[in-house]
Design a protein around this motif. Structure first.
Motif, PDB file in Angstrom:
ATOM      1  N   GLU A  47       0.861  -1.180   0.000  1.00  0.00           N
ATOM      2  CA  GLU A  47       0.000   0.000   0.000  1.00  0.00           C
ATOM      3  C   GLU A  47       0.889   1.218   0.000  1.00  0.00           C
ATOM      4  N   SER A  48       0.646   2.122  -0.945  1.00  0.00           N
ATOM      5  CA  SER A  48       1.445   3.329  -1.075  1.00  0.00           C
ATOM      6  C   SER A  48       0.606   4.369  -1.807  1.00  0.00           C
ATOM      7  N   THR A  49       1.237   5.424  -2.273  1.00  0.00           N
ATOM      8  CA  THR A  49       0.558   6.414  -3.110  1.00  0.00           C
ATOM      9  C   THR A  49       1.325   6.545  -4.411  1.00  0.00           C
ATOM     10  N   ILE A  50       0.590   6.852  -5.469  1.00  0.00           N
ATOM     11  CA  ILE A  50       1.211   7.104  -6.761  1.00  0.00           C
ATOM     12  C   ILE A  50       1.667   8.555  -6.735  1.00  0.00           C
ATOM     13  N   SER A  51       2.976   8.753  -6.828  1.00  0.00           N
ATOM     14  CA  SER A  51       3.540  10.104  -6.742  1.00  0.00           C
ATOM     15  C   SER A  51       3.150  10.924  -7.968  1.00  0.00           C
ATOM     16  N   GLY A  52       2.731  12.153  -7.734  1.00  0.00           N
ATOM     17  CA  GLY A  52       2.412  13.060  -8.829  1.00  0.00           C
ATOM     18  C   GLY A  52       1.005  12.844  -9.353  1.00  0.00           C
ATOM     19  N   PRO A  53       0.747  13.325 -10.566  1.00  0.00           N
ATOM     20  CA  PRO A  53      -0.602  13.222 -11.132  1.00  0.00           C
ATOM     21  C   PRO A  53      -0.926  11.799 -11.582  1.00  0.00           C
ATOM     22  N   PHE A  54      -2.191  11.423 -11.432  1.00  0.00           N
ATOM     23  CA  PHE A  54      -2.680  10.123 -11.893  1.00  0.00           C
ATOM     24  C   PHE A  54      -3.726  10.394 -12.965  1.00  0.00           C
ATOM     25  N   HIS A  55      -3.550   9.789 -14.153  1.00  0.00           N
ATOM     26  CA  HIS A  55      -4.455  10.020 -15.276  1.00  0.00           C
ATOM     27  C   HIS A  55      -5.138   8.733 -15.731  1.00  0.00           C
ATOM     28  N   GLY A  56      -5.392   7.817 -14.820  1.00  0.00           N
ATOM     29  CA  GLY A  56      -6.079   6.584 -15.170  1.00  0.00           C
ATOM     30  C   GLY A  56      -5.124   5.496 -15.641  1.00  0.00           C
ATOM     31  N   PHE A  57      -5.716   4.369 -16.064  1.00  0.00           N
ATOM     32  CA  PHE A  57      -4.936   3.230 -16.520  1.00  0.00           C
ATOM     33  C   PHE A  57      -4.821   3.236 -18.041  1.00  0.00           C
TER      34      PHE A  57
END
Length: 177
Positions: free
Chosen positions: A108-118
């Motif tokens: 379990e962590s966080t995606i660093s920066g912006p996330f724009h989907g898969f």
């Protein structure tokens, strides 16, 4: 295995001893266990006959004053060296297939920066520094976020699945680094 056979044949061809001067076949000079351990049981009948012919020819031309014990020690050392080289080659070849996973525990962590989907081929950098790449065609259109929480869990047959908070869709990923 070819390397071991080549080294063994080269050593046997260059070795000179009283036993070689008697023109006995290599299969008569070695015990069955030594014969198998040297990999000579894999030779065809024609290859074995050619080896015996070369050994007889070289032993007739070579002086017979060399003691047998140092030759056997040298042969054993070369066989051990060839085995170790083979093991190193196998380990090197295995490393190129897939990076080893340190653990099969969920993450379990966080995606660093912006996330724009898969999307297939997209790389996701986690807060802990790991980089994961999507290898399937799962899509999550319209999903946007900054530093979104994510879970990566192991699946069957070495597969890993990535899922972000707030969405049920999951993507198959593999660890890049």
């Amino acid at each position: 295995m070819r390397t071991v056979q080549s080294v063994l044949i080269a050593v046997l061809l260059t070795a000179s001893s009283a036993a070689l001067a008697q023109h006995a076949g290599i299969e008569d000079r070695l015990s069955p266990a030594e014969f198998r351990a040297a990999g000579l049981d894999k030779l065809s009948t024609a290859e074995l006959a050619r080896l015996n012919e070369l050994l007889a020819r070289d032993s007739a031309a070579a002086p017979t004053a060399a003691p047998a014990a140092p030759v056997a020690t040298d042969v054993e050392a070369r066989i051990a060296q060839a085995r170790e080289e083979g093991r190193r080659e196998a380990r090197t070849a295995d490393l190129g297939k897939r990076p080893p996973q340190a653990s099969r525990e969920p993450l379990e962590s966080t995606i660093s920066g912006p996330f724009h989907g898969f999307a297939r081929g997209r790389e996701y950098v986690l807060a802990n520094g790991q980089v994961w790449k999507q290898v399937d065609s799962a899509s999550l259109a319209g999903a946007r976020g900054q530093d979104v929480a994510a879970r990566i869990r192991p699946g069957l047959l070495g597969v890993w699945w990535l899922q972000v908070d707030g969405y049920n869709t999951q993507a198959k990923v593999e660890r890049v680094r």
